[in-house]
Design a protein around this motif. Structure first.
Motif, PDB file in Angstrom:
ATOM      1  N   VAL A 100      55.188  31.292 -11.978  1.00 33.83           N
ATOM      2  CA  VAL A 100      55.055  32.719 -11.112  1.00 33.83           C
ATOM      3  C   VAL A 100      56.607  33.152 -11.419  1.00 33.83           C
ATOM      4  CG1 VAL A 100      55.314  32.925  -8.765  1.00 33.83           C
ATOM      5  CG2 VAL A 100      53.712  31.428  -9.623  1.00 33.83           C
ATOM      6  N   GLU A 101      57.463  32.709 -11.839  1.00 33.86           N
ATOM      7  CA  GLU A 101      58.697  33.217 -11.802  1.00 33.86           C
ATOM      8  C   GLU A 101      58.686  34.154 -13.139  1.00 33.86           C
ATOM      9  OE1 GLU A 101      62.956  34.296 -11.242  1.00 33.86           O
ATOM     10  OE2 GLU A 101      61.270  33.897 -10.016  1.00 33.86           O
ATOM     11  N   GLU A 103      56.119  35.546 -14.507  1.00 36.80           N
ATOM     12  CA  GLU A 103      55.438  36.644 -14.098  1.00 36.80           C
ATOM     13  C   GLU A 103      56.241  37.597 -13.482  1.00 36.80           C
ATOM     14  OE1 GLU A 103      52.869  39.456 -12.070  1.00 36.80           O
ATOM     15  OE2 GLU A 103      53.773  37.852 -10.909  1.00 36.80           O
ATOM     16  N   ARG A 104      56.925  37.077 -12.669  1.00 33.52           N
ATOM     17  CA  ARG A 104      57.849  38.245 -11.972  1.00 33.52           C
ATOM     18  C   ARG A 104      59.020  38.597 -12.656  1.00 33.52           C
ATOM     19  NH1 ARG A 104      62.678  38.713  -9.494  1.00 33.52           N
ATOM     20  NH2 ARG A 104      63.503  36.892 -10.489  1.00 33.52           N
ATOM     21  N   LEU A 105      59.657  38.016 -13.673  1.00 29.96           N
ATOM     22  CA  LEU A 105      60.611  38.587 -14.238  1.00 29.96           C
ATOM     23  C   LEU A 105      60.096  39.520 -15.507  1.00 29.96           C
ATOM     24  CD1 LEU A 105      62.654  35.304 -15.411  1.00 29.96           C
ATOM     25  CD2 LEU A 105      63.197  37.204 -13.871  1.00 29.96           C
ATOM     26  N   CYS A 106      59.056  39.414 -15.812  1.00 31.75           N
ATOM     27  CA  CYS A 106      58.624  40.266 -17.271  1.00 31.75           C
ATOM     28  C   CYS A 106      57.356  41.184 -16.686  1.00 31.75           C
ATOM     29  CB  CYS A 106      58.001  39.443 -18.643  1.00 31.75           C
ATOM     30  SG  CYS A 106      56.812  38.088 -18.159  1.00 31.75           S
ATOM     31  N   GLY A 107      56.688  40.821 -15.417  1.00 26.19           N
ATOM     32  CA  GLY A 107      55.621  41.738 -14.969  1.00 26.19           C
ATOM     33  C   GLY A 107      54.487  41.814 -15.819  1.00 26.19           C
ATOM     34  N   ALA A 126      49.227  32.984 -14.004  1.00 26.92           N
ATOM     35  CA  ALA A 126      49.766  33.772 -13.178  1.00 26.92           C
ATOM     36  C   ALA A 126      49.636  35.440 -13.392  1.00 26.92           C
ATOM     37  CB  ALA A 126      51.354  33.663 -13.310  1.00 26.92           C
ATOM     38  N   THR A 128      48.904  39.789 -13.269  1.00 22.75           N
ATOM     39  CA  THR A 128      49.507  40.732 -12.838  1.00 22.75           C
ATOM     40  C   THR A 128      48.719  41.795 -12.325  1.00 22.75           C
ATOM     41  OG1 THR A 128      51.258  42.259 -13.780  1.00 22.75           O
ATOM     42  CG2 THR A 128      49.641  41.348 -14.939  1.00 22.75           C
ATOM     43  N   THR A 252      60.902  29.748 -19.391  1.00 20.79           N
ATOM     44  CA  THR A 252      59.714  29.055 -18.782  1.00 20.79           C
ATOM     45  C   THR A 252      59.275  27.429 -19.201  1.00 20.79           C
ATOM     46  OG1 THR A 252      59.055  31.016 -18.190  1.00 20.79           O
ATOM     47  CG2 THR A 252      57.600  29.358 -17.671  1.00 20.79           C
TER      48      THR A 252
END
Length: 297
Positions: A100-101, A103-107, A126, A128, A252
């Motif tokens: 999840v992190e 996906e948040r970092l790279c979008g 995860a 997007t 990751t």
């Protein structure tokens, strides 16, 4: 009615050749690196001539495979299919926190794949909201030869087992850049081990770029899963963007490895600038192969 103590009739006795075949398959299941004909002959105490005929039959029917280089026998696709799981739903999991992190970092879409019964399956995604047409879906097998998410796992398996898998399943072309030739695949897996990650650039999905790294588990660092970031090529056209995505994948993979009980070293651990150089070299090599009409490296 059969009297007590009476011997079984011929029809009730187990067939000798079937018993031997099952013994050979059961024995091979304990040796992922495979065994030679002489080793099977000695360990099972079956005459070498009989052993040779038996293994020939098992090879012709797909229950064993024999490496042309090491001459070792391993379980073939027929034997693996007996225990194959057709429904991967029990293996699907909610995206763990590091996924999840990422996906948040790279979008971008982040996928966790797992080696299950000789197949590599997407067990967690995860997602997007950014549009992306992907070959892989949750619970779906990915091609062993054409997906970075599979090759990042295969690179750390026993070479005989890998050769058997790659030789036992079709290796179709999905795009003009799909890597299919066995020797080049084996060389590519060595490159994955050397740099610690893999890249899939328009090999599986047109217009999709992916980077994948192995996840280690337990004290021995066994690899059976990998984490992958997938993005539309247009969104990572800048080498710096690809380098940042690769760094997220490596971080990751390390976080997931630590969560899985691995406490050892991680091998190559390049920074963003070094990753940019490595990825630029990969792009140059891929471009040269494409200009020559060959497969991508």
């Amino acid at each position: 009615m059969e009297k007590a103590g009476t011997e079984k009739s011929g029809a009730d006795k187990p067939m000798h050749v079937v018993v031997r075949a099952l013994s050979a398959l059961t024995h091979l299941a304990a040796y992922r690196q495979g065994l030679t004909l002489q080793q099977l002959h000695r360990q099972l105490e079956i005459p070498v001539g009989s052993m040779h005929r038996l293994m020939n039959t098992l090879e012709q029917t797909g229950f064993v495979s024999r490496s042309p280089t090491t001459k070792r026998y391993v379980l073939g696709p027929g034997a693996l299919a007996l225990g194959q799981v057709n429904d991967y739903e029990p293996f699907v999991i909610q995206p763990p926190a590091p996924l999840v992190e990422a996906e948040r970092l790279c979008g971008e879409t982040v996928v966790l794949t797992q080696l299950i019964d000789g197949r590599v399956v997407a067990v967690s995604i995860a997602g997007t909201e950014r549009p992306l047409r992907l070959f892989v879906r949750l619970g779906q097998e990915v091609p062993l030869h054409a997906a970075a998410s599979a090759r990042a796992i295969l690179a750390y398996q026993d070479p005989v087992f890998v050769e058997m898998l790659l030789g036992s399943y079709p290796r179709p072309s999905f795009t003009s850049g799909t890597l299919r030739e066995m020797n080049r695949l084996i060389d590519h897996l060595a490159l994955v081990r050397e740099r610690g990650f893999d890249v899939c650039d328009n090999e599986l999905d047109e217009g999709v770029w992916a980077v994948s790294a192995p996840v280690r588990s337990g004290p021995a660092g066994r690899v059976s899963t990998a984490v992958t970031v997938c993005a539309a090529w247009s969104r990572v056209a800048d080498p710096a963007d690809r380098a940042r995505a690769a760094r997220v994948v490596l971080d990751t993979a390390q976080a997931l490895s630590l969560d899985s009980g691995y406490g050892g070293t991680f091998g190559p651990d390049p920074g963003v600038d070094e990753l940019a150089a490595l990825l630029s070299a990969h792009d140059a090599a891929a471009g040269a192969a494409g200009a020559a009409g060959g497969e991508r490296p």
